[in-house]
Write an enzyme that holds these catalytic residues in place. Structure first.
Site, PDB file in Angstrom:
ATOM      1  N   SER A 147      -9.502 -18.610  33.791  1.00  0.00           N
ATOM      2  CA  SER A 147      -8.570 -18.931  32.713  1.00  0.00           C
ATOM      3  C   SER A 147      -9.110 -18.420  31.379  1.00  0.00           C
ATOM      4  O   SER A 147      -9.375 -17.225  31.237  1.00  0.00           O
ATOM      5  CB  SER A 147      -8.286 -20.434  32.698  1.00  0.00           C
ATOM      6  N   ASP A 245       1.629 -18.745  38.658  1.00  0.00           N
ATOM      7  CA  ASP A 245       0.965 -18.853  37.358  1.00  0.00           C
ATOM      8  C   ASP A 245       1.765 -18.070  36.330  1.00  0.00           C
ATOM      9  O   ASP A 245       2.055 -16.885  36.548  1.00  0.00           O
ATOM     10  CB  ASP A 245      -0.452 -18.278  37.471  1.00  0.00           C
ATOM     11  N   HIS A 275      -1.966 -21.807  38.514  1.00  0.00           N
ATOM     12  CA  HIS A 275      -3.051 -21.622  37.548  1.00  0.00           C
ATOM     13  C   HIS A 275      -4.074 -22.753  37.715  1.00  0.00           C
ATOM     14  O   HIS A 275      -3.722 -23.925  37.818  1.00  0.00           O
ATOM     15  CB  HIS A 275      -2.498 -21.646  36.123  1.00  0.00           C
TER      16      HIS A 275
END
Length: 302
Positions: A147, A245, A275
């Protein structure tokens, strides 16, 4: 494929978020209140908390070793929208990487926004990579992140390359955030996966506001790595994206741009995943497969 049923059930169980501004301290406390016990995390032969001394100050790190010394080092940068996450919240990910790759893993406790203005966290990450290179760990020097940690990993690889430091052999970006210009029309996945999959498009701006408000400019390639014009000469890359995501397409587009620039870059899209799946759902086959992909990648010549 539909969203994995375990992920779907978890998302359905979440309460509706409280209205009002985001309080970093409250969210950080909640993260640490729900940590899994160490006994349930992957077993690693040795774990040592250390201090990396860098030009920008001392940075806490945690070093994991599960294989023989001298094979290489992977510097791991946790996610959390630049204001959340810590060595502890991502300890299980670092352990899994150490077990799977056989590399020494150095997890970085970089400074967080909003208390620390840009580029404090990035400075810490770059400094730790240089520090790790002095450990004589072996031929592999990889940088990895998930991320926003993937944002840092890509930015570190580019910045150190520009500084003439070309020891990084691999960059691993797990569902990275690579474009902090949140224009929904730019990537189809921002629309397709806008709601219902954990990371909401409507939450991107407020969550990243702590970082951007600290002086990070979305037009700066060190903030949005996809804005970098020249990608030639960067380290080999593995980019793992998730089907559900909203950030999926920017990661895949960055992989294509790396390939177009002559960089050995591979993109792996994990079906049924969302995600954060590697951190949040480590028991799933999709998470295990993502870690296995990292192990395969860093095991190849850089």
């Amino acid at each position: 494929m539909p969203l994995h049923p375990d992920i779907a059930a978890f998302l359905a169980s979440l309460p509706t978020p409280e209205p009002g501004p985001i309080d970093p301290d409250v969210l950080r406390a909640a993260e640490h209140a729900h940590l899994a016990p160490v006994s349930s995390r992957p077993h690693v032969a040795s774990v040592e908390d250390r201090t990396a001394r860098t030009p920008d100050g001392d940075v806490p790190v945690r070093v994991y070793r599960d294989g023989a010394a001298g094979r290489g080092i992977l510097v791991y940068l946790h996610g959390g929208a630049f204001f959340l996450g810590s060595i502890e919240t991502h300890d299980h990910v670092a352990r899994a990487l150490a077990v799977a790759t056989g590399l020494d893993v150095v997890a970085v406790g970089y400074r967080l926004a909003p208390e620390n203005a840009f580029p404090a966290g990035l400075d810490d990450a770059c400094g730790v990579v240089r520090w790790a290179d002095e450990l004589d760990g072996g031929p592999v020097l990889a940088v990895a992140g998930d991320s926003s940690g993937g944002t840092f990993a890509a930015a570190v690889a580019a910045r150190l390359h520009d500084e003439g430091f070309d020891r990084i052999t691999h960059q691993v970006l797990l569902y990275p955030s690579l474009d902090l210009d949140f224009d929904q029309s730019r990537y189809p996945s921002l629309v397709e996966n806008a709601t219902g999959y954990g990371l909401e498009f409507a939450g991107l701006a407020p969550f990243n506001a702590f970082y951007l408000g600290s002086g990070a400019d979305p037009a700066d390639p060190l903030v949005s790595p996809t804005k970098r014009a020249d990608l030639t000469g960067l380290p080999a890359a593995l980019i793992v994206t998730a089907q559900f995501d909203p950030l999926r397409d920017e990661g895949e587009a960055y992989g294509q741009r790396l390939r177009d620039a002559g960089v050995d870059a591979e993109v792996v899209r994990m079906p049924r995943a969302n995600h954060g799946f590697v951190q949040n759902f480590p028991h799933l086959d999709e998470s295990r497969e993502a870690i296995a992909q990292v192990a395969r990648f860093v095991g190849e010549a850089g």
